[in-house]
Design a protein around this motif. Structure first.
Motif, mmCIF file in Angstrom:
data_model
loop_
_atom_site.group_PDB
_atom_site.id
_atom_site.type_symbol
_atom_site.label_atom_id
_atom_site.label_comp_id
_atom_site.label_asym_id
_atom_site.label_seq_id
_atom_site.Cartn_x
_atom_site.Cartn_y
_atom_site.Cartn_z
ATOM 1 N N HIS A 1 6.807 16.884 -0.067
ATOM 2 C CA HIS A 1 5.704 15.941 0.116
ATOM 3 C C HIS A 1 6.344 14.622 0.538
ATOM 4 O O HIS A 1 7.545 14.418 0.347
ATOM 5 C CB HIS A 1 4.842 15.779 -1.143
ATOM 6 N N VAL A 2 5.552 13.745 1.145
ATOM 7 C CA VAL A 2 6.069 12.438 1.540
ATOM 8 C C VAL A 2 5.336 11.341 0.779
ATOM 9 O O VAL A 2 4.156 11.467 0.455
ATOM 10 C CB VAL A 2 5.991 12.177 3.065
ATOM 11 N N GLU A 3 6.099 10.284 0.503
ATOM 12 C CA GLU A 3 5.566 9.078 -0.105
ATOM 13 C C GLU A 3 5.880 7.932 0.834
ATOM 14 O O GLU A 3 7.040 7.738 1.222
ATOM 15 C CB GLU A 3 6.181 8.853 -1.484
ATOM 16 N N VAL A 4 4.844 7.211 1.224
ATOM 17 C CA VAL A 4 4.943 6.126 2.196
ATOM 18 C C VAL A 4 4.577 4.825 1.502
ATOM 19 O O VAL A 4 3.610 4.782 0.732
ATOM 20 C CB VAL A 4 3.955 6.371 3.370
ATOM 21 N N GLU A 5 5.350 3.769 1.768
ATOM 22 C CA GLU A 5 5.004 2.443 1.263
ATOM 23 C C GLU A 5 5.103 1.436 2.394
ATOM 24 O O GLU A 5 6.122 1.372 3.091
ATOM 25 C CB GLU A 5 5.925 2.014 0.118
ATOM 26 N N ASP B 1 0.848 -1.194 0.000
ATOM 27 C CA ASP B 1 0.000 0.000 0.000
ATOM 28 C C ASP B 1 0.881 1.240 0.000
ATOM 29 O O ASP B 1 1.933 1.271 0.660
ATOM 30 C CB ASP B 1 -0.902 0.048 1.241
ATOM 31 N N LYS B 2 0.440 2.257 -0.744
ATOM 32 C CA LYS B 2 1.202 3.505 -0.829
ATOM 33 C C LYS B 2 0.308 4.683 -0.479
ATOM 34 O O LYS B 2 -0.891 4.672 -0.785
ATOM 35 C CB LYS B 2 1.760 3.688 -2.246
ATOM 36 N N PHE B 3 0.919 5.664 0.149
ATOM 37 C CA PHE B 3 0.221 6.886 0.542
ATOM 38 C C PHE B 3 1.097 8.068 0.121
ATOM 39 O O PHE B 3 2.323 7.990 0.194
ATOM 40 C CB PHE B 3 -0.002 6.925 2.055
#
Length: 146
Positions: free
Chosen positions: A98-102, A11-13
């Motif tokens: 910005h941040v990208e979370v996985e 999942d990515k946010f």
């Protein structure tokens, strides 16, 4: 709000954008990291690494925390258990982060069935795609109440 059973590995946010200002950099540094390369534009120009004013890594981390809470809304909060981070490039005045979370792992608890550990990686990027922060984090996440 997300619970353990709502999440899947992979999942990515992605967060919203956040602009970092010179005033904010100086205010944070004055309170928490009073070093010349965070406080004085003229003196920072001569710094051998930064060559100009840069936000404290802890300031960048605090911004990332804010953006995490907005884009990755875990029920009962982001309860940190462990983390590591790197700051490969400095955050500068005018950077738009910005941040990208996985999600990289989900480990249900064997002894406490109401919870588990979620492991995720984060990149904080600026408007040019430069990575300003890399991190790996473990948090406690609860299951939906029965």
């Amino acid at each position: 709000m997300w619970y353990l059973e709502d999440l899947n590995i992979g999942d990515k946010f992605r967060s919203r954008n956040y602009e970092v200002t010179l005033e904010e950099i100086i205010e944070f540094a004055t309170k928490y990291d009073p070093q010349v390369f965070h406080l004085d534009e003229e003196k920072a120009k001569d710094h051998p690494i930064f060559q100009g004013i840069a936000a404290s890594g802890w300031h960048t981390s605090s911004i990332v925390m804010r953006l995490w809470t907005e884009c990755f809304p875990i029920a009962d909060g982001l309860i940190g258990l462990e983390g590591s981070m790197r700051w490969p490039k400095p955050t500068r005045p005018g950077d738009i982060l910005h941040v990208e979370v996985e999600l990289t792992d989900i480990i249900p608890s064997k002894s406490k069935p109401d919870r588990g550990i979620v492991v995720y990686s984060t990149q904080a990027l600026n408007q040019h795609g430069d990575v300003l922060l890399n991190s790996s984090t473990k948090i406690l996440v609860f299951r939906k109440p029965q």
